[in-house]
Design a protein around this motif. Structure first.
Motif, PDB file in Angstrom:
ATOM      1  N   ARG A 124       0.818  -1.216   0.000  1.00  0.00           N
ATOM      2  CA  ARG A 124       0.000   0.000   0.000  1.00  0.00           C
ATOM      3  C   ARG A 124       0.851   1.265   0.000  1.00  0.00           C
ATOM      4  N   ILE A 125       0.396   2.248  -0.804  1.00  0.00           N
ATOM      5  CA  ILE A 125       0.934   3.608  -0.768  1.00  0.00           C
ATOM      6  C   ILE A 125      -0.191   4.520  -0.303  1.00  0.00           C
ATOM      7  N   GLU A 126       0.032   5.281   0.759  1.00  0.00           N
ATOM      8  CA  GLU A 126      -0.995   6.170   1.300  1.00  0.00           C
ATOM      9  C   GLU A 126      -0.650   7.625   1.017  1.00  0.00           C
ATOM     10  N   TYR A 127      -1.675   8.369   0.571  1.00  0.00           N
ATOM     11  CA  TYR A 127      -1.537   9.810   0.374  1.00  0.00           C
ATOM     12  C   TYR A 127      -2.022  10.531   1.624  1.00  0.00           C
ATOM     13  N   ALA A 128      -1.478  11.725   1.863  1.00  0.00           N
ATOM     14  CA  ALA A 128      -1.866  12.496   3.045  1.00  0.00           C
ATOM     15  C   ALA A 128      -3.332  12.900   2.997  1.00  0.00           C
ATOM     16  N   ASP A 129      -3.904  13.064   1.796  1.00  0.00           N
ATOM     17  CA  ASP A 129      -5.292  13.523   1.687  1.00  0.00           C
ATOM     18  C   ASP A 129      -6.297  12.379   1.669  1.00  0.00           C
ATOM     19  N   GLY A 130      -5.861  11.160   1.963  1.00  0.00           N
ATOM     20  CA  GLY A 130      -6.816  10.067   2.117  1.00  0.00           C
ATOM     21  C   GLY A 130      -6.783   9.010   1.039  1.00  0.00           C
ATOM     22  N   TYR A 131      -6.246   9.333  -0.136  1.00  0.00           N
ATOM     23  CA  TYR A 131      -6.134   8.324  -1.178  1.00  0.00           C
ATOM     24  C   TYR A 131      -5.178   7.222  -0.728  1.00  0.00           C
ATOM     25  N   HIS A 132      -5.401   6.031  -1.229  1.00  0.00           N
ATOM     26  CA  HIS A 132      -4.357   5.024  -1.117  1.00  0.00           C
ATOM     27  C   HIS A 132      -4.397   4.088  -2.315  1.00  0.00           C
ATOM     28  N   ILE A 133      -3.207   3.685  -2.737  1.00  0.00           N
ATOM     29  CA  ILE A 133      -3.035   2.782  -3.870  1.00  0.00           C
ATOM     30  C   ILE A 133      -2.631   1.424  -3.312  1.00  0.00           C
ATOM     31  N   ASP A 134      -3.386   0.394  -3.652  1.00  0.00           N
ATOM     32  CA  ASP A 134      -3.042  -0.964  -3.242  1.00  0.00           C
ATOM     33  C   ASP A 134      -2.523  -1.738  -4.448  1.00  0.00           C
ATOM     34  N   PHE A 135      -1.254  -2.127  -4.398  1.00  0.00           N
ATOM     35  CA  PHE A 135      -0.676  -2.970  -5.438  1.00  0.00           C
ATOM     36  C   PHE A 135      -0.853  -4.426  -5.025  1.00  0.00           C
ATOM     37  N   ALA A 136      -1.762  -5.127  -5.674  1.00  0.00           N
ATOM     38  CA  ALA A 136      -1.942  -6.561  -5.459  1.00  0.00           C
ATOM     39  C   ALA A 136      -0.974  -7.290  -6.394  1.00  0.00           C
ATOM     40  N   ILE A 137      -0.208  -8.236  -5.849  1.00  0.00           N
ATOM     41  CA  ILE A 137       0.854  -8.892  -6.614  1.00  0.00           C
ATOM     42  C   ILE A 137       0.367 -10.241  -7.144  1.00  0.00           C
TER      43      ILE A 137
END
Length: 462
Positions: A124-137
């Motif tokens: 997971r990559i989390e943004y300060a404004d609430g977004y997050h990107i989940d890289f499923a492998i």
């Protein structure tokens, strides 16, 4: 049931459906982090003497892929992206695989307050404004005697066979089976579920809401009736059964922990309470104001408050302005467009593909569409178009798929935006019917992977 379908559809189009700008923002965030991943892998490989690289272009999953993200999800957007490696080109252990991916991403995310983190099923990559990107492998390989790939997902301690496109395929198939109305029900249900942020806590996630909507969707002509009778059926279903199965594997429950059962109970209770506010819609003396107030109570949204205020004496001018634009705002059309990456992987190598089109009118050849476009001319309704593959360097054998997309207000008024993916031959024919900047896309698929893609514009004037 009191007919408020015009205002309901305006609410749906203008306040539920994600705007093009917000959708583009999600896509850009996805693309940006995919670039970070690719560049981070290059640096990691140079430093560690490894050769880790993606086997396919990343695959968007979840609500972003299904286009069911809504406006009131605010900054809490969850962007799921599947990244795929060759099985024998990465570590065999899930933990080691997630660890090298975390290290690669860290090389390009030094400016983040929270560094990339390995979760049970993703990185997971989390943004300060609430977004997050989940890289499923995922890893892929071919079983003996098979041409297409088998995919396995990287879980907590083991790899499990799972196709990264399976949920999106399921949704597309069910959306088509339900006359392309399932997406709107899911969006509206999510809009309700998140209508009291900070007050309503512990509500089911988007996949569970999607499965419930598919199970109980009702086929009514009006959008307000479709939604009302669907959520009523969902409420009745939850009274007796709060278990929800994975739609692509019925042996697995989506209620993974005890708190998931609490979320289902919360959904039932909140639907029951809010549906009671809509009973006024069935009273013989129901008025426009009462109906608007009922939906205002249900969705807890300022649109309905503004509609109610516009009916007051103070809001006469506002009402007049709204009525002048309501026709355009209330267009009710089905979102039928599909995307080839929802069905097949996309090759990292770019193969060549050129398509063109022979234009005829009443049996007389007008010329090639490519030449007409170079002269910046427009087509007219009543022409006949025969699209064909002019050249490709993809080696035989392969499959050919097409997509015809109509754009513009006329397409929406006619409920004919099309955009479905269909298999065909090396040629495909279409008539020109109505005004708009339309287009046709062609795809070449080999062993389950898109090897080449090309689009040609079809501008039609009146």
């Amino acid at each position: 049931m009191y007919d408020l379908s015009s205002k309901f559809n305006t609410f749906y189009r203008n306040h539920v459906v994600l705007s093009n700008d917000d959708r583009s923002n999600l896509v850009e965030k996805k693309n940006l982090n995919v670039r970070r991943l690719k560049e981070g892998l290059i640096e990691y490989n140079e430093e560690k003497g490894k050769d880790y690289k993606l086997a396919e272009e990343p695959v968007v999953q979840g609500s972003v892929a299904m286009y069911t993200v809504t406006q009131n999800e605010s900054n809490d957007y969850d962007i799921d992206v599947a990244i795929i490696f060759e099985k024998d080109a990465i570590p065999s252990g899930p933990i080691a695989t997630k660890n090298f991916l975390v290290e690669a991403l860290k090389k390009k995310t030094t400016q983040f307050n929270v560094q990339p983190e390995a979760k049970t099923n993703c990185v997971r990559i989390e943004y300060a404004d609430g977004y997050h990107i989940d890289f499923a492998i995922y890893r892929r390989f071919k079983k003996e005697g098979e041409d297409e790939y088998t995919y396995e997902h990287c879980g907590g301690l083991e790899w499990r066979e799972r196709n990264p496109r399976s949920i999106t395929k399921w949704f597309n198939e069910q959306n088509k089976n339900h006359n392309y109305r399932l997406r709107e029900i899911i969006r509206l249900l999510k809009m309700f579920s998140k209508s009291r942020l900070g007050i309503w806590k512990n509500m089911p996630g988007g996949l569970i809401l999607s499965v419930l909507a598919e199970e109980k969707i009702q086929a009514y002509e009006r959008i307000d009736e479709r939604f009302y009778y669907t959520v009523k059926e969902i409420k009745n279903r939850l009274l007796w059964n709060k278990e929800v199965k994975n739609p692509t594997d019925s042996s697995k429950s989506l209620n993974l922990v005890s708190s998931d059962n609490d979320k289902m109970t919360n959904l039932y209770n909140r639907l029951s309470h809010q549906l009671s506010k809509l009973e006024v819609l069935f009273e013989p003396d129901c008025t426009n104001v009462k109906a608007i107030e009922a939906w205002e109570g249900f969705f807890n949204h300022s649109y309905w408050t503004e509609q109610k205020e516009s009916l007051s004496e103070v809001g006469v001018l506002k009402k007049a302005h709204m009525s002048s634009t309501s026709l355009q705002e209330s267009l009710d059309y089905r979102e039928t467009e599909e995307f080839i990456t929802h069905y097949f992987g996309k090759s990292l190598k770019n193969y060549r593909l050129e398509i063109d089109c022979v234009v005829t009118h009443r049996g007389k050849r007008i010329g090639l569409l490519s030449s007409i476009l170079r002269r910046r001319e427009l087509l007219l309704p009543g022409y006949y178009l025969q699209f064909f593959i002019a050249h490709t360097d993809v080696p035989d054998p392969y499959k050919v798929f097409w997509k015809v997309k109509n754009e513009g207000e006329v397409a929406k008024e006619k409920d004919s935006i099309r955009g479905q993916i269909f298999e065909g031959g090396k040629t495909h024919s279409e008539p020109t019917s109505f005004k708009g900047n339309h287009y046709v896309e062609c795809y070449i698929v080999k062993n389950g992977i898109v090897k080449a893609k090309r689009r040609i514009s079809v501008p039609i004037k009146v």
